[in-house]
Write a protein that holds these residues in place. Sequence first.
Motif, PDB file in Angstrom:
ATOM      1  N   GLY A 164       0.786  -1.043  -0.045  1.00  0.00           N
ATOM      2  CA  GLY A 164       0.015   0.024   0.135  1.00  0.00           C
ATOM      3  C   GLY A 164       0.760   1.060   0.095  1.00  0.00           C
ATOM      4  O   GLY A 164       2.058   1.177   0.114  1.00  0.00           O
ATOM      5  N   SER A 175      -6.247  -9.198   6.869  1.00  0.00           N
ATOM      6  CA  SER A 175      -6.667  -8.057   6.154  1.00  0.00           C
ATOM      7  C   SER A 175      -6.507  -6.888   6.920  1.00  0.00           C
ATOM      8  O   SER A 175      -6.500  -6.720   8.359  1.00  0.00           O
ATOM      9  N   SER A 226      -5.692  -2.268   6.419  1.00  0.00           N
ATOM     10  CA  SER A 226      -5.940  -0.821   5.635  1.00  0.00           C
ATOM     11  C   SER A 226      -4.826   0.022   5.774  1.00  0.00           C
ATOM     12  O   SER A 226      -3.939  -0.212   6.756  1.00  0.00           O
ATOM     13  N   ASN A 227      -4.619   1.117   5.163  1.00  0.00           N
ATOM     14  CA  ASN A 227      -3.708   1.971   5.581  1.00  0.00           C
ATOM     15  C   ASN A 227      -3.886   2.821   6.778  1.00  0.00           C
ATOM     16  O   ASN A 227      -5.239   2.796   7.235  1.00  0.00           O
ATOM     17  N   SER A 256      -4.793   5.744   9.188  1.00  0.00           N
ATOM     18  CA  SER A 256      -5.551   7.176   9.350  1.00  0.00           C
ATOM     19  C   SER A 256      -5.690   7.433  10.591  1.00  0.00           C
ATOM     20  O   SER A 256      -6.193   6.785  11.489  1.00  0.00           O
ATOM     21  N   ALA A 304      -5.253   1.557  11.907  1.00  0.00           N
ATOM     22  CA  ALA A 304      -5.437   0.985  11.109  1.00  0.00           C
ATOM     23  C   ALA A 304      -6.592   0.103  11.014  1.00  0.00           C
ATOM     24  O   ALA A 304      -6.474  -0.626  11.968  1.00  0.00           O
ATOM     25  N   GLU A 305      -7.597  -0.206  10.324  1.00  0.00           N
ATOM     26  CA  GLU A 305      -8.243  -1.488  10.221  1.00  0.00           C
ATOM     27  C   GLU A 305      -7.730  -2.697   9.931  1.00  0.00           C
ATOM     28  O   GLU A 305      -6.643  -3.013   9.135  1.00  0.00           O
ATOM     29  N   TYR A 314     -13.454  -7.382  12.595  1.00  0.00           N
ATOM     30  CA  TYR A 314     -12.494  -6.266  12.346  1.00  0.00           C
ATOM     31  C   TYR A 314     -12.462  -5.564  13.525  1.00  0.00           C
ATOM     32  O   TYR A 314     -13.507  -5.165  14.134  1.00  0.00           O
ATOM     33  N   SER A 317     -14.800   1.167   8.642  1.00  0.00           N
ATOM     34  CA  SER A 317     -13.944   2.037   7.782  1.00  0.00           C
ATOM     35  C   SER A 317     -13.322   2.900   8.305  1.00  0.00           C
ATOM     36  O   SER A 317     -13.252   3.157   9.536  1.00  0.00           O
ATOM     37  N   SER A 318     -12.168   3.392   7.604  1.00  0.00           N
ATOM     38  CA  SER A 318     -10.968   4.123   8.190  1.00  0.00           C
ATOM     39  C   SER A 318     -11.402   5.401   9.181  1.00  0.00           C
ATOM     40  O   SER A 318     -12.710   6.168   8.542  1.00  0.00           O
TER      41      SER A 318
END
Length: 311
Positions: A138, A170, A172-173, A175, A179-180, A188, A207-208
Amino acid sequence: MKDNNLYKIKINEKYGFINKQGDIIIEPSYKAVNNFCEGLAYVWTFDDKEGYINTENEWVIELSADFLGDFEHGLALVYYKGKYGCINKQGELVIEPIFDRIHGINPGFSVIAEKNKKVGIFGVSGEIIIDPIFDVMGTFSNGLALVKQGTKFGFIDDRGELKIDYQFNSVSNFSEGLAEASMDGEFYGFINQQGEFLIQPEYYQVSSFSEGLGGFKLKANGKWGFIDHSGSRVIKDKFQSVGEFQNNVAPVESKDMYGYINKSGKYIIKNVFTTADSFYNNLGCVTFNGEWGYVDEEGKWVFKPSNFDLW
Protein backbone atom coordinates in the motif's frame (compact mmCIF):
# COMPACT_ATOMS: atom_id res chain seq x y z
CA MET A 1 -9.64 36.64 -10.69
CA LYS A 2 -10.69 33.02 -10.90
CA ASP A 3 -10.97 30.80 -7.83
CA ASN A 4 -8.46 27.95 -7.76
CA ASN A 5 -10.94 25.83 -5.77
CA LEU A 6 -12.95 24.51 -8.68
CA TYR A 7 -15.45 21.65 -8.67
CA LYS A 8 -16.54 19.48 -11.55
CA ILE A 9 -20.17 19.74 -12.57
CA LYS A 10 -22.35 17.88 -15.05
CA ILE A 11 -25.11 19.67 -16.98
CA ASN A 12 -26.96 18.09 -19.90
CA GLU A 13 -24.38 15.27 -20.14
CA LYS A 14 -21.49 17.73 -20.43
CA TYR A 15 -18.84 18.44 -17.80
CA GLY A 16 -17.38 21.75 -16.67
CA PHE A 17 -16.37 23.47 -13.42
CA ILE A 18 -17.89 25.83 -10.87
CA ASN A 19 -16.24 27.81 -8.07
CA LYS A 20 -17.17 27.58 -4.39
CA GLN A 21 -19.80 30.30 -4.85
CA GLY A 22 -21.57 28.17 -7.46
CA ASP A 23 -20.58 30.31 -10.44
CA ILE A 24 -19.78 28.45 -13.66
CA ILE A 25 -16.09 29.15 -14.34
CA ILE A 26 -15.43 26.63 -17.10
CA GLU A 27 -18.47 26.04 -19.27
CA PRO A 28 -19.70 22.42 -19.46
CA SER A 29 -18.28 21.28 -22.77
CA TYR A 30 -16.28 18.15 -22.00
CA LYS A 31 -17.13 14.47 -22.41
CA ALA A 32 -15.39 13.65 -19.09
CA VAL A 33 -13.30 15.45 -16.46
CA ASN A 34 -11.64 14.81 -13.11
CA ASN A 35 -11.38 17.32 -10.28
CA PHE A 36 -8.33 19.57 -10.19
CA CYS A 37 -5.27 18.09 -8.47
CA GLU A 38 -2.16 20.20 -7.99
CA GLY A 39 -3.54 22.85 -10.34
CA LEU A 40 -4.34 20.56 -13.28
CA ALA A 41 -7.43 18.57 -14.25
CA TYR A 42 -7.78 15.68 -16.68
CA VAL A 43 -10.29 16.38 -19.48
CA TRP A 44 -11.60 14.47 -22.49
CA THR A 45 -13.32 16.32 -25.33
CA PHE A 46 -16.12 15.09 -27.59
CA ASP A 47 -13.65 14.91 -30.48
CA ASP A 48 -11.46 12.58 -28.37
CA LYS A 49 -8.74 15.02 -27.39
CA GLU A 50 -7.29 14.12 -23.97
CA GLY A 51 -4.94 15.75 -21.52
CA TYR A 52 -4.84 18.34 -18.75
CA ILE A 53 -6.07 21.92 -18.40
CA ASN A 54 -5.31 24.60 -15.83
CA THR A 55 -7.91 26.63 -13.93
CA GLU A 56 -7.98 29.15 -16.80
CA ASN A 57 -9.23 26.35 -19.09
CA GLU A 58 -5.93 26.44 -21.00
CA TRP A 59 -4.48 23.21 -22.34
CA VAL A 60 -1.23 22.44 -20.55
CA ILE A 61 -0.74 18.84 -21.66
CA GLU A 62 -2.28 17.07 -24.64
CA LEU A 63 -1.57 13.36 -24.56
CA SER A 64 -3.12 10.16 -25.86
CA ALA A 65 -2.95 7.08 -23.65
CA ASP A 66 -5.18 4.23 -22.55
CA PHE A 67 -5.45 5.87 -19.11
CA LEU A 68 -4.36 9.17 -17.55
CA GLY A 69 -4.46 9.64 -13.77
CA ASP A 70 -4.59 12.65 -11.47
CA PHE A 71 -1.41 14.47 -10.44
CA GLU A 72 0.08 13.54 -7.08
CA HIS A 73 3.46 14.73 -5.80
CA GLY A 74 4.14 16.20 -9.24
CA LEU A 75 3.49 13.02 -11.23
CA ALA A 76 0.50 11.48 -12.97
CA LEU A 77 -0.07 7.87 -13.89
CA VAL A 78 -0.18 6.87 -17.57
CA TYR A 79 -1.17 3.49 -19.02
CA TYR A 80 0.04 2.78 -22.52
CA LYS A 81 0.18 -0.46 -24.49
CA GLY A 82 -0.41 -2.61 -21.42
CA LYS A 83 2.20 -0.98 -19.17
CA TYR A 84 2.23 1.83 -16.56
CA GLY A 85 4.54 4.82 -16.23
CA CYS A 86 4.35 8.48 -15.10
CA ILE A 87 4.49 11.95 -16.62
CA ASN A 88 5.45 15.25 -15.00
CA LYS A 89 3.55 18.54 -15.23
CA GLN A 90 5.25 19.37 -18.50
CA GLY A 91 3.82 16.21 -20.02
CA GLU A 92 7.23 14.56 -20.16
CA LEU A 93 7.46 10.82 -19.62
CA VAL A 94 9.73 10.67 -16.56
CA ILE A 95 9.00 7.07 -15.58
CA GLU A 96 8.91 4.81 -18.60
CA PRO A 97 5.84 2.55 -19.00
CA ILE A 98 7.59 -0.65 -17.94
CA PHE A 99 5.46 -1.69 -14.96
CA ASP A 100 2.57 -4.14 -14.83
CA ARG A 101 0.87 -1.79 -12.35
CA ILE A 102 1.67 1.33 -10.35
CA HIS A 103 -0.08 1.22 -6.99
CA GLY A 104 0.90 4.64 -5.70
CA ILE A 105 3.08 7.74 -6.14
CA ASN A 106 5.38 8.81 -3.30
CA PRO A 107 6.95 12.21 -2.56
CA GLY A 108 10.36 12.52 -4.19
CA PHE A 109 9.40 11.02 -7.56
CA SER A 110 9.25 7.36 -6.61
CA VAL A 111 6.45 4.88 -7.21
CA ILE A 112 5.03 1.74 -5.65
CA ALA A 113 5.07 -0.51 -8.66
CA GLU A 114 4.59 -4.12 -9.73
CA LYS A 115 6.80 -6.18 -12.04
CA ASN A 116 6.50 -9.92 -12.56
CA LYS A 117 3.71 -10.08 -9.95
CA LYS A 118 5.92 -8.63 -7.19
CA VAL A 119 5.66 -5.13 -5.71
CA GLY A 120 8.36 -2.74 -4.51
CA ILE A 121 9.41 0.91 -4.76
CA PHE A 122 11.21 2.25 -7.82
CA GLY A 123 12.80 5.60 -8.71
CA VAL A 124 12.40 7.66 -11.86
CA SER A 125 15.14 5.78 -13.69
CA GLY A 126 13.68 2.42 -12.77
CA GLU A 127 16.18 1.93 -9.96
CA ILE A 128 15.05 -0.23 -7.06
CA ILE A 129 14.56 1.64 -3.77
CA ILE A 130 12.76 -1.15 -1.89
CA ASP A 131 13.13 -4.64 -3.35
CA PRO A 132 10.05 -5.95 -5.19
CA ILE A 133 9.46 -8.94 -2.91
CA PHE A 134 5.88 -8.26 -1.84
CA ASP A 135 2.64 -9.69 -3.18
CA VAL A 136 0.75 -6.52 -2.15
CA MET A 137 1.95 -3.09 -1.00
CA GLY A 138 0.00 0.00 0.00
CA THR A 139 0.92 3.67 -0.01
CA PHE A 140 2.72 5.13 3.01
CA SER A 141 0.63 6.75 5.73
CA ASN A 142 1.87 7.69 9.18
CA GLY A 143 5.28 6.43 8.04
CA LEU A 144 4.13 2.87 7.39
CA ALA A 145 2.93 0.91 4.36
CA LEU A 146 0.95 -2.30 4.41
CA VAL A 147 2.58 -5.29 2.72
CA LYS A 148 1.58 -8.86 2.06
CA GLN A 149 3.69 -11.97 1.61
CA GLY A 150 1.87 -15.22 1.17
CA THR A 151 -1.46 -15.09 3.00
CA LYS A 152 -0.70 -12.53 5.72
CA PHE A 153 -0.29 -8.75 5.95
CA GLY A 154 2.20 -6.68 7.94
CA PHE A 155 3.72 -3.17 7.71
CA ILE A 156 7.11 -1.80 6.65
CA ASP A 157 8.75 1.61 7.10
CA ASP A 158 10.21 3.74 4.30
CA ARG A 159 13.49 1.80 4.49
CA GLY A 160 11.69 -1.44 3.80
CA GLU A 161 12.16 -2.75 7.35
CA LEU A 162 9.34 -4.84 8.78
CA LYS A 163 7.78 -2.92 11.68
CA ILE A 164 4.59 -4.93 12.23
CA ASP A 165 4.90 -8.65 11.67
CA TYR A 166 2.93 -10.63 9.10
CA GLN A 167 -0.08 -11.73 11.11
CA PHE A 168 -3.23 -10.16 9.71
CA ASN A 169 -5.75 -11.61 7.28
CA SER A 170 -6.73 -8.08 6.21
CA VAL A 171 -5.52 -4.52 6.90
CA SER A 172 -5.92 -0.97 5.60
CA ASN A 173 -3.63 2.04 5.43
CA PHE A 174 -3.17 4.00 8.64
CA SER A 175 -5.37 7.02 9.18
CA GLU A 176 -5.15 9.17 12.30
CA GLY A 177 -2.72 6.63 13.77
CA LEU A 178 -5.09 3.67 13.42
CA ALA A 179 -5.52 1.00 10.74
CA GLU A 180 -8.38 -1.39 10.10
CA ALA A 181 -7.29 -4.97 10.77
CA SER A 182 -8.66 -8.49 11.01
CA MET A 183 -6.95 -11.65 12.20
CA ASP A 184 -9.49 -14.07 10.69
CA GLY A 185 -11.15 -12.14 7.85
CA GLU A 186 -14.47 -12.22 9.68
CA PHE A 187 -14.21 -9.70 12.52
CA TYR A 188 -12.49 -6.31 12.31
CA GLY A 189 -11.04 -3.74 14.68
CA PHE A 190 -8.28 -1.10 14.67
CA ILE A 191 -4.58 -1.44 15.47
CA ASN A 192 -2.00 1.17 16.48
CA GLN A 193 1.42 1.60 14.89
CA GLN A 194 2.85 -1.13 17.10
CA GLY A 195 0.36 -3.63 15.71
CA GLU A 196 -1.71 -3.78 18.91
CA PHE A 197 -5.50 -3.78 18.79
CA LEU A 198 -6.71 -0.57 20.43
CA ILE A 199 -10.25 -1.28 19.27
CA GLN A 200 -10.96 -4.98 19.49
CA PRO A 201 -11.94 -6.98 16.37
CA GLU A 202 -15.62 -7.36 17.16
CA TYR A 203 -17.13 -5.70 14.11
CA TYR A 204 -18.44 -7.22 10.90
CA GLN A 205 -17.03 -4.27 8.93
CA VAL A 206 -15.23 -1.02 9.71
CA SER A 207 -14.10 2.04 7.75
CA SER A 208 -11.11 4.33 8.27
CA PHE A 209 -11.02 7.16 10.78
CA SER A 210 -11.51 10.73 9.60
CA GLU A 211 -11.93 13.75 11.85
CA GLY A 212 -11.90 11.50 14.91
CA LEU A 213 -14.62 9.06 13.86
CA GLY A 214 -14.58 5.70 12.07
CA GLY A 215 -17.44 3.66 10.67
CA PHE A 216 -18.55 0.32 12.11
CA LYS A 217 -21.07 -2.33 11.16
CA LEU A 218 -22.35 -5.16 13.34
CA LYS A 219 -23.40 -8.48 11.87
CA ALA A 220 -26.57 -8.58 13.99
CA ASN A 221 -28.49 -5.75 12.33
CA GLY A 222 -26.31 -5.02 9.28
CA LYS A 223 -26.37 -1.25 9.86
CA TRP A 224 -23.56 1.30 10.06
CA GLY A 225 -22.67 3.74 12.82
CA PHE A 226 -19.56 5.55 14.10
CA ILE A 227 -17.02 4.99 16.88
CA ASP A 228 -14.38 7.33 18.31
CA HIS A 229 -10.72 6.59 18.97
CA SER A 230 -11.53 5.00 22.33
CA GLY A 231 -13.91 2.56 20.65
CA SER A 232 -17.03 4.18 22.11
CA ARG A 233 -20.05 3.95 19.81
CA VAL A 234 -20.93 7.62 19.50
CA ILE A 235 -23.39 7.42 16.58
CA LYS A 236 -25.91 4.60 16.62
CA ASP A 237 -25.69 1.93 13.91
CA LYS A 238 -28.81 2.77 11.89
CA PHE A 239 -27.57 3.58 8.36
CA GLN A 240 -27.32 1.42 5.22
CA SER A 241 -23.93 2.92 4.39
CA VAL A 242 -21.71 5.77 5.55
CA GLY A 243 -18.88 7.89 4.15
CA GLU A 244 -16.03 9.76 5.80
CA PHE A 245 -16.46 12.85 7.95
CA GLN A 246 -15.14 16.00 6.28
CA ASN A 247 -15.98 19.52 7.48
CA ASN A 248 -17.74 17.86 10.47
CA VAL A 249 -20.36 16.17 8.27
CA ALA A 250 -20.58 12.73 6.64
CA PRO A 251 -22.78 11.29 3.88
CA VAL A 252 -25.09 8.48 4.96
CA GLU A 253 -27.60 6.24 3.24
CA SER A 254 -31.00 5.39 4.67
CA LYS A 255 -34.07 4.02 2.90
CA ASP A 256 -31.98 3.87 -0.31
CA MET A 257 -31.48 7.64 -0.31
CA TYR A 258 -28.56 9.82 0.80
CA GLY A 259 -28.11 12.84 3.05
CA TYR A 260 -25.59 14.28 5.52
CA ILE A 261 -25.30 14.00 9.29
CA ASN A 262 -23.25 15.92 11.86
CA LYS A 263 -21.11 14.38 14.59
CA SER A 264 -24.14 14.06 16.84
CA GLY A 265 -25.71 11.74 14.29
CA LYS A 266 -28.41 14.24 13.36
CA TYR A 267 -29.33 15.03 9.77
CA ILE A 268 -28.22 18.46 8.62
CA ILE A 269 -29.35 17.63 5.07
CA LYS A 270 -32.20 15.17 4.68
CA ASN A 271 -31.78 11.83 2.93
CA VAL A 272 -33.42 12.80 -0.35
CA PHE A 273 -30.55 12.41 -2.83
CA THR A 274 -29.68 9.66 -5.28
CA THR A 275 -26.01 9.92 -4.26
CA ALA A 276 -23.95 12.07 -1.88
CA ASP A 277 -20.15 12.22 -1.71
CA SER A 278 -17.88 13.06 1.21
CA PHE A 279 -17.06 16.77 1.25
CA TYR A 280 -14.25 17.95 -1.05
CA ASN A 281 -12.74 21.40 -0.45
CA ASN A 282 -15.67 22.37 1.80
CA LEU A 283 -18.48 21.30 -0.54
CA GLY A 284 -20.47 18.10 -0.93
CA CYS A 285 -21.51 16.82 -4.35
CA VAL A 286 -25.00 15.31 -4.63
CA THR A 287 -27.15 13.98 -7.44
CA PHE A 288 -30.92 14.20 -7.74
CA ASN A 289 -32.81 12.52 -10.56
CA GLY A 290 -29.69 12.55 -12.74
CA GLU A 291 -28.78 16.17 -12.00
CA TRP A 292 -25.71 17.33 -10.08
CA GLY A 293 -25.59 19.84 -7.24
CA TYR A 294 -23.35 21.08 -4.40
CA VAL A 295 -24.16 21.89 -0.77
CA ASP A 296 -22.12 23.43 2.04
CA GLU A 297 -21.71 22.04 5.57
CA GLU A 298 -24.70 24.05 6.79
CA GLY A 299 -26.96 22.37 4.26
CA LYS A 300 -27.27 25.43 2.04
CA TRP A 301 -27.27 25.11 -1.73
CA VAL A 302 -24.21 26.35 -3.59
CA PHE A 303 -25.33 24.89 -6.92
CA LYS A 304 -28.90 23.62 -7.02
CA PRO A 305 -30.25 21.01 -9.49
CA SER A 306 -32.89 22.71 -11.63
CA ASN A 307 -35.57 20.10 -10.89
CA PHE A 308 -34.99 19.97 -7.12
CA ASP A 309 -38.07 21.40 -5.40
CA LEU A 310 -38.02 19.95 -1.86
CA TRP A 311 -36.54 23.10 -0.35
